[in-house]
Structures are given as structure tokens and as C-alpha cells.
Design an enzyme around this catalytic site. Structure first.
Site, PDB file in Angstrom:
ATOM      1  CG  ASP A 186     -68.187  58.425  28.106  1.00  0.00           C
ATOM      2  OD1 ASP A 186     -68.954  59.366  28.363  1.00  0.00           O
ATOM      3  OD2 ASP A 186     -68.141  57.370  28.765  1.00  0.00           O
ATOM      4  CG  ASP A 188     -69.500  59.783  34.106  1.00  0.00           C
ATOM      5  OD1 ASP A 188     -68.638  60.671  34.270  1.00  0.00           O
ATOM      6  OD2 ASP A 188     -70.680  59.897  34.452  1.00  0.00           O
TER       7      ASP A 188
END
Length: 408
Positions: A186, A188
Site C-alpha cells: 500500500d 499512503d
């Protein structure tokens, strides 16, 4: 016919050149057969264990070995007899990370393993900074292929991790652990610090409003696709040049560059799947030489953001689909994939991966992850995969990369 006698030789003393050579020279003169060898050095002190099979008088071998080791100032213990069972691979790898790892925490881990019928086969240090890392190879006999054994170990050790402020990862041992070939992150709050959409919203004067929605979505309280549309709508009218400004301000999570660089050296394919935006993260992906990128695309008309996204929305199921697509592209089965994330929208991706790692994650994700990391250093992912800090730095030195010095 005389049956061979197993003899265990344990040599201890200051680590110095020639110890193994002298011991093997003495054993060669006795024409013994090697059954097993293991060596460890802690704080410049050597422990060397050798199991041999002796066809002649074992006491003669003992005398020769004691004289040879005494001549170079090493202590030796010789044990005659026993059953030299062949090695069976450990059923599990348990990685213990902490800053620090206290003796109390380690004792609690060892007691939990023993309580579940687990035997610690070996222990090695995998890191001395930014956290201390210890890898325990463990065998849980009678439940070697049991899914229940995995769940029981994780549940029991998770309680210890919370109680002592350490991270504990449990993974199946054997070849499967070293067969991982694709790692997807991922973006963020995982690969980078902060949330891109909040950085964009700050330029629109609506950061607090958007941050509240983001937090609820990451906890799993809101549908991600719906929350994304709501947050993106707050960006309507922003000048598209803001995307470049935010992209230039991105800060990698400590250890991220080291992690990607090391994984590439080891032959892994690396990618990112993000609920954020291609226009912001493409430059970062190019800089890190990532193999795969999947993210949302903001609509831009006449140099302004319209407050909408175009194309497929990368939400919770979309992340899992992306991981499967990446694996298909490189011909890697899902069992050989690793996914790393922090929020509820990563649940599906971590669940379908061969190894799912929750990184400073919300409770909803930690509950389904195979491993949870709560220290803010992404290179801890490498330690879970069995890569040591010494191996990382040796490779960096060979490539002329400056060694990262730990903070005092």
C-alpha cells in the site's frame, strides 16, 4: 560388525582464525564421518558443535580432540553416545522485533511456545537496528501441517507482543518461506508517510474534513469507494499543478528505500496498489524502479480537478484484484506473494496474499494479517522474510551505498 558410535563435540572460546581447521584436521586423522556441524559467534565468542560417527575407539577420538583444542586455547566438551537423528525442517519461523527485546519478553515467548508443544530448534540475530531482531526456528510436533497450530501460535504470541511492546511474526517454515517472489505495498501511511488525499485537501482548505472521512474509512466504518468519491469531491476546482507540488513533497517511510532496493537484489518483483492517485505517485514509483503500479486517476479538465475519479476505482476488492493480476503477469502463485498495508481497505489484499503484513495498522487489519509490525521502520519487513541486517549492509557496501547509521 561394530556399530558406529555417535560423538558430539562442542568447542567454545574466543573467536579466531583456524579453530575449525584444527578441529577438522584432528578428526580427519581419526577417519570419522561428519553428521552435523553448527557454529555461532556472539560478542566475539565462538561456539562450534560437531556431531561425528566413529567406527573405532571413541575415547581415542576424545583424547585427540581435547589435545588439539587445548593447543590453541579452546575449551571442548566431548559427549559419547546419543541418537544422531536426522534434521527435520522446523515447522515455523517466529521473528521477534523490539526496541529493545527484553529478557522478560523473550522468556514469555519461550514459555508460550513450550506451552503449545513447540521446541526452539535454533535462534539467530537478524537485526541490531533500527530494532533488535531475533529469528526463532520452531517445531510444533504432531501439528506440523495444522492450520490450527498457526492460529494458536499467532493468538498466543499476539498477547505477548501487546503486553511487552514488541512485534512478533509467525510464518510457516521450510522452503515455502523462502519462495516468496512478489511483494506489493500500500502507499499512503505504508510506503510513504501521511495520506496523499489529505495533502491535496490542505490546498483546498478542507484537510480536517477530509482527514476525518479518511480515518473512518481506514477503520472500516465507511465504504471505501463511497468515501473516496466524497473526499475527491472536496478537491473540485484545484489547479492541477498542485498534484506536482504534493508529489514533490512526499516523504518515504523510514527504511522504504532500503526495503525496495534489497528486495530487487534478491530477485523479488515489487509493486504498489493504492487508493490514492497515479498523478501523484507515478514519479515515486519510477524513482524506486517499481515493477507494478495500480492507483486511482483524478479527472482533470482545463487544468483543474473536477472532483471526480475516472476509470476503475481501486478500493478494497480492487486491491486484491490488482495483486492477483500482478502475480499472473509474472507467473507467480498467490502462495509466493506478500502484501503490506495499514488500513481496512487492505484486508482483502492481505487475506489473499501468501503472507499478509499489517504495518502500523488499524485493528481491523491486524486481526486478519499473518504478521503485524508496530515499529515505524519498513525494513522490518525484510527481517520477517529472513533477510538479516548484516546481509543488507554487505550488499550495500558492495554497491557503494552509504551505511545508515543508527540514531543515538
Amino acid at each position: 560388525m561394530v556399530q558406529p558410535t555417535p560423538v558430539l563435540i562442542t568447542v567454545t572460546g574466543p573467536d579466531k582464525p583456524g579453530v575449525t581447521s584444527v578441529l577438522m584436521g584432528a578428526l580427519a586423522a581419526q577417519q570419522v564421518s561428519l553428521l552435523d556441524v553448527e557454529q555461532v559467534v556472539i560478542n566475539d565468542r565462538l561456539t562450534l558443535g560437531v556431531m561425528v560417527s566413529v567406527d573405532t575407539d571413541p575415547e581415542e577420538v576424545q583424547d585427540v580432540v581435547e589435545q588439539a583444542m587445548g593447543s590453541i586455547g579452546m575449551d571442548v566438551i566431548v559427549e559419547v553416545g546419543g541418537t544422531p537423528a536426522g534434521h527435520r525442517p522446523s515447522t515455523h519461523a517466529v521473528v521477534l522485533l523490539g526496541s529493545p527485546v527484553t529478557a522478560r519478553a523473550f522468556r514469555a515467548v519461550a514459555a508460550e511456545l513450550a506451552g503449545q508443544g513447540g521446541n526452539i530448534d535454533s535462534i539467530r540475530g537478524v537485526a541490531d537496528y533500527p530494532v533488535t531482531g531475533l529469528e526463532l526456528m520452531v517445531s510444533v510436533e504432531g501439528r506440523r501441517n495444522s492450520v490450527a497450530a498457526d492460529a494458536d501460535l499467532r493468538k498466543g504470541l499476539a498477547g505477548i507482543a501487546a503486553r511487552y511492546g514488541v512485534d512478533i511474526a509467525v510464518e510457516r517454515g521450510g522452503l515455502a518461506r523462502r519462495a516468496k517472489r512478489l511483494v506489493v505495498f500500500d502507499v499512503d501511511s505504508t510506503l510513504i508517510q501521511g495520506e496523499v488525499i489529505e495533502m491535496l485537501a490542505a490546498h483546498a482548505g478542507r484537510e480536517a474534513e477530509v482527514a476525518a472521512v479518511t480515518e473512518a474509512a481506514m477503520r472500516g466504518e465507511l465504504d471505501f469507494a463511497e468515501s473516496l468519491r466524497e473526499r475527491v469531491a472536496a478537491l473540485e476546482g484545484l489547479d492541477a499543478r498542485v498534484l506536482d507540488e504534493v508529489a514533490a513533497s512526499l516523504q518515504l517511510t523510514p527504511g522504504a528505500r532500503t526495503t525496495i532496493r534489497t528486495l530487487h537484489r534478491l530477485g523479488y518483483r515489487c509493486g504498489v496498489v493504492s487508493g490514492g492517485f497515479r498523478q501523484v505517485i507515478d514519479g515515486l514509483a519510477h524513482d524506486l524502479e517499481l515493477d507494478f503500479v495500480r492507483a486511482n486517476t483524478l479527472e482533470i479538465v482545463d487544468g483543474k480537478l473536477t472532483g471526480r475519479v475516472i476509470g476503475e476505482i481501486i478500493d478494497r476488492p480492487g486491491k486484491a484484484r490488482a495483486l492477483r493480476a500482478f502475480a499472473d503477469q509474472v507467473g507467480v502463485p498467490m502462495e509466493q506473494t506478500v502484501a503490506v498495508g495499514d488500513g481496512a481497505n487492505d484486508i482483502d489484499m492481505l487475506s489473499v496474499a501468501g503472507l499478509g503484513i499489517a504495518f502500523n495498522a488499524k485493528p481491523a487489519l491486524r486481526e486478519v494479517a499473518d504478521a503485524a509490525l508496530n515499529h515505524p521502520f519498513l525494513d522490518a519487513v525484510l527481517f520477517i522474510l529472513g533477510v538479516t541486517r548484516d546481509e543488507i549492509e554487505a550488499a550495500d557496501a558492495a554497491d557503494g551505498v552509504m551505511r545508515r547509521v543508527p540514531l543515538p
